[in-house]
Design an enzyme around this catalytic site. Structure first.
Site, short mmCIF file in Angstrom:
data_model
loop_
_atom_site.label_atom_id
_atom_site.label_comp_id
_atom_site.label_asym_id
_atom_site.label_seq_id
_atom_site.Cartn_x
_atom_site.Cartn_y
_atom_site.Cartn_z
N ALA A 1 0.82 -1.23 0.00
CA ALA A 1 0.00 0.00 0.00
C ALA A 1 0.85 1.26 0.00
O ALA A 1 0.39 2.33 -0.38
CB ALA A 1 -0.92 0.00 1.21
N LYS B 1 -23.49 -7.87 0.76
CA LYS B 1 -24.15 -7.93 -0.57
C LYS B 1 -25.59 -7.46 -0.53
O LYS B 1 -26.09 -6.89 -1.50
CB LYS B 1 -24.06 -9.32 -1.18
CG LYS B 1 -24.41 -10.48 -0.28
CD LYS B 1 -23.25 -10.85 0.59
CE LYS B 1 -23.65 -11.73 1.73
NZ LYS B 1 -22.76 -12.81 1.99
N LYS C 1 -25.99 -11.41 -4.77
CA LYS C 1 -24.68 -11.44 -5.43
C LYS C 1 -24.82 -11.37 -6.95
O LYS C 1 -24.05 -10.70 -7.63
CB LYS C 1 -23.94 -12.71 -5.00
CG LYS C 1 -23.55 -12.70 -3.53
CD LYS C 1 -23.14 -14.08 -3.06
CE LYS C 1 -22.68 -14.08 -1.61
NZ LYS C 1 -22.59 -15.42 -1.03
P1 NDP Z 1 -21.50 -11.95 12.25
O1 NDP Z 1 -22.90 -12.14 12.72
O2 NDP Z 1 -20.51 -13.00 12.57
O3 NDP Z 1 -20.94 -10.56 12.82
C1 NDP Z 1 -21.70 -9.40 12.84
C2 NDP Z 1 -21.03 -8.39 13.77
O4 NDP Z 1 -21.79 -7.19 13.80
C3 NDP Z 1 -20.92 -8.85 15.22
O5 NDP Z 1 -19.71 -8.46 15.79
C4 NDP Z 1 -22.07 -8.15 15.93
O6 NDP Z 1 -21.80 -7.86 17.30
C5 NDP Z 1 -22.19 -6.87 15.13
N1 NDP Z 1 -23.56 -6.39 15.08
C6 NDP Z 1 -24.67 -7.10 14.69
N2 NDP Z 1 -25.76 -6.34 14.81
C7 NDP Z 1 -25.37 -5.16 15.29
C8 NDP Z 1 -26.06 -3.97 15.65
N3 NDP Z 1 -27.39 -3.85 15.54
N4 NDP Z 1 -25.32 -2.92 16.11
C9 NDP Z 1 -23.98 -3.01 16.22
N5 NDP Z 1 -23.28 -4.11 15.91
C10 NDP Z 1 -23.97 -5.17 15.46
O7 NDP Z 1 -21.58 -11.71 10.68
P2 NDP Z 1 -20.49 -12.04 9.58
O8 NDP Z 1 -19.17 -11.58 10.03
O9 NDP Z 1 -20.66 -13.45 9.15
O10 NDP Z 1 -21.02 -11.16 8.35
C11 NDP Z 1 -20.78 -9.78 8.28
C12 NDP Z 1 -21.08 -9.31 6.86
O11 NDP Z 1 -20.22 -9.98 5.94
C13 NDP Z 1 -22.49 -9.63 6.37
O12 NDP Z 1 -22.92 -8.60 5.51
C14 NDP Z 1 -22.32 -10.93 5.57
O13 NDP Z 1 -23.30 -11.09 4.58
C15 NDP Z 1 -20.97 -10.66 4.94
N6 NDP Z 1 -20.23 -11.83 4.52
C16 NDP Z 1 -20.05 -12.89 5.39
C17 NDP Z 1 -19.27 -13.95 5.03
C18 NDP Z 1 -19.06 -15.11 5.93
O14 NDP Z 1 -18.39 -16.09 5.51
N7 NDP Z 1 -19.55 -15.07 7.16
C19 NDP Z 1 -18.62 -14.00 3.70
C20 NDP Z 1 -18.85 -12.84 2.87
C21 NDP Z 1 -19.64 -11.81 3.28
P3 NDP Z 1 -21.69 -9.05 18.37
O15 NDP Z 1 -20.52 -9.87 17.94
O16 NDP Z 1 -21.43 -8.39 19.68
O17 NDP Z 1 -22.97 -9.80 18.31
N1 HSE Z 2 -23.61 -16.82 3.64
C1 HSE Z 2 -22.76 -16.57 2.54
C2 HSE Z 2 -22.44 -17.86 1.83
C3 HSE Z 2 -21.49 -15.90 3.01
O1 HSE Z 2 -22.63 -18.92 2.44
O2 HSE Z 2 -22.03 -17.84 0.69
C4 HSE Z 2 -20.59 -15.49 1.88
O3 HSE Z 2 -21.16 -14.46 1.13
#
Ligand code: NDP
Ligand code: HSE
Length: 436
Positions: free
Chosen positions: A33, A105, A205
């Site tokens: 970067a 997404k 997606k």
């Molecule tokens: P998680 O549920 O594991 O994490 C969500 C996080 O957001 C947690 O830390 C949670 O806090 C916090 N959170 C949830 N609701 C609130 C709120 N109302 N206010 C403040 N903080 C909040 O989700 P993922 O990491 O799996 O997914 C995150 C994003 O990435 C999503 O958009 C998903 O579609 C996308 N994604 C996920 C993939 C995957 O493999 N999981 C792959 C590609 C995209 P706390 O931990 O305290 O509950």
């Molecule tokens: N829930 C999604 C999947 C995460 O299983 O493909 C990645 O976008």
């Protein structure tokens, strides 16, 4: 030069993964970067919860708005998910002049048109590589690597959870609910897993991919979506007997009549590479007029693979954040004022081949009735398998492959077949694509 400061909203699967990769590979990332990149603040709902990353040097809060308002933060990572709070936070970040990287997404598919307009006006970037196909750099490939092509069609396995479920059911005979629970445990599934199994996540997606491929606005409401919940083990077995695999595909195709946007289970010839993409892996096949077919493969979900895409976006943003906004790669690949208003075809007007399975009475003339109905709708049959009835049963399964026909004709034929007195229950229909 002073370090770039990152604020992470959400420390779940992807948020913790992104912090880990940024910390673990900090030296290599800085070499790429040209600046040090450090996470200084992060938010989550429950600060007592154990995190899968080192938060020792990160200031934690339960209030994401504090991070967005912090003038010392340069880039926001939106890793919360959903399309309500996330939309508000991203729009506020843009209004505060911050660049945003998101893996969301649903947010991009539903609100991307509005968010990109506002970001462009504010001169900030919204990067979303992780929103499609996890760790595969498919957005970059389509938006930059293939930008000399007219994209003719693309087809992808773009939901890791769904592919993981289908693979485990086929290979190990496991129950749907049991495999879904494991996908949730592994952090693959959406907060609401019906998004994964009913095709909504894949629809989000596909909306993004189609927009970048064809230079059209994001329009999730026009995507036809069907999930994997109705697929049975017997369909998987019959498909294999016919030389096919059942995969859940997102398909976008430009035709002379409009654009097809559809997500559904699909029979694919087993010799195709994409038919052999298993588990949480994703793959996207893209056909460009100049390059021909190209295939992109990799992990579609999970902490580290998704973090790989998030961090690549962060590096891209850091490299160009001081450049003239007019000369950056457009969010949707095409210049915003050059997006085309090409109609999206209703599903009834899509042409494809079909696999049909029906339960018919075991007596003469039944098959003739079915083939007559198909012929009346100009549907040609490619193959038929008629199974022996199970002992004590009076009906037997009939499996057919048809040639290409318009979905409208198939709908009409199926409804007449289901009305025959000799047919029991509903006709199962799965679309067939050769992807040649
Ligand atoms: P998680 O549920 O594991 O994490 C969500 C996080 O957001 C947690 O830390 C949670 O806090 C916090 N959170 C949830 N609701 C609130 C709120 N109302 N206010 C403040 N903080 C909040 O989700 P993922 O990491 O799996 O997914 C995150 C994003 O990435 C999503 O958009 C998903 O579609 C996308 N994604 C996920 C993939 C995957 O493999 N999981 C792959 C590609 C995209 P706390 O931990 O305290 O509950
Ligand atoms: N829930 C999604 C999947 C995460 O299983 O493909 C990645 O976008």
């Amino acid at each position: 030069m002073k370090p770039v400061r990152i604020g992470v909203l959400g420390l779940g699967t992807v948020g913790a993964g992104a912090v880990n990769v940024l910390q673990r590979n900090a030296a290599e990332i800085a070499r790429r970067a040209g600046r040090e990149i450090i996470v200084t603040r992060a938010s989550a709902r429950d600060l007592q919860r154990q995190r899968n990353c080192d938060t020792q040097d990160i200031e934690l809060t339960t209030d994401p708005c504090q991070i967005i308002a912090d003038p010392k933060i340069d880039i926001i990572l939106e890793l919360i998910g959903g399309d309500t709070l996330a939309r508000d936070l991203v729009l506020q970040a843009v209004a505060n002049g911050k660049h945003v990287v998101t893996a969301n997404k649903a947010l991009i598919a539903l609100h991307g048109n509005e968010i990109f307009d506002k970001a462009s006006a504010a001169g900030v970037m919204i990067a979303f590589e992780a929103a499609v196909a996890g760790g595969i750099p498919i957005i970059k490939a389509l938006r930059e690597g293939l930008s000399g092509n007219q994209i003719e069609w693309l087809a992808g396995i773009i939901n890791g959870t769904g592919n993981f479920i289908l693979t485990e059911m086929r290979d190990k005979g496991r129950d749907f609910a049991d495999v879904l629970a494991e996908a949730q445990e592994l952090g693959y599934a959406e907060a609401d897993p019906t998004f994964d199994v009913q095709g909504i996540d894949a629809g989000h997606k596909l909306t993004i991919l189609a927009s970048i491929a064809f230079g059209i606005p994001l329009q999730f409401d026009k995507v036809y979506t069907e999930g994997i919940t109705e697929i049975t083990r017997s369909d998987v077995a019959y498909a294999e007997q016919l030389g096919y695999r059942i995969k859940h595909l997102g398909i976008a195709r430009k035709t002379g009549r409009g654009i097809e946007l559809r997500v559904h289970p699909t029979l694919i010839p087993e010799r195709r590479l994409i038919a052999n993409v298993d588990g949480v892996m994703n793959a996207v096949l893209v056909k460009g007029d100049a390059v021909g077919p190209t295939l992109y493969y990799g992990a579609g979900a999970g902490a580290d693979p998704t973090a790989s895409a998030v961090v690549a976006d962060v590096i891209d943003v850091v490299r160009v954040m001081t450049s003239d906004p007019e000369n950056r790669v457009p969010h949707l690949a095409f210049q915003p004022d050059a997006l085309a208003d090409i109609p999206v075809l209703p599903m009834e007007q899509v042409e494809t081949a079909y696999y049909l399975r029906l339960q018919a009475e075991d007596k003469p003339g039944v098959l003739a009735d079915i083939t007559r109905i198909l012929a009346d709708h100009r549907i040609s049959i490619e193959a038929i398998i008629q199974k022996e009835p199970v002992a004590g049963e009076t009906t037997l399964p009939v499996i057919m492959l048809t040639q290409k026909t318009m979905e409208r004709e198939m709908n009409a034929a199926i409804s007449k077949i289901e009305n025959l007195a000799t047919i029991t229950g509903k006709v199962t229909r799965i679309r067939v694509e050769t992807l040649g």
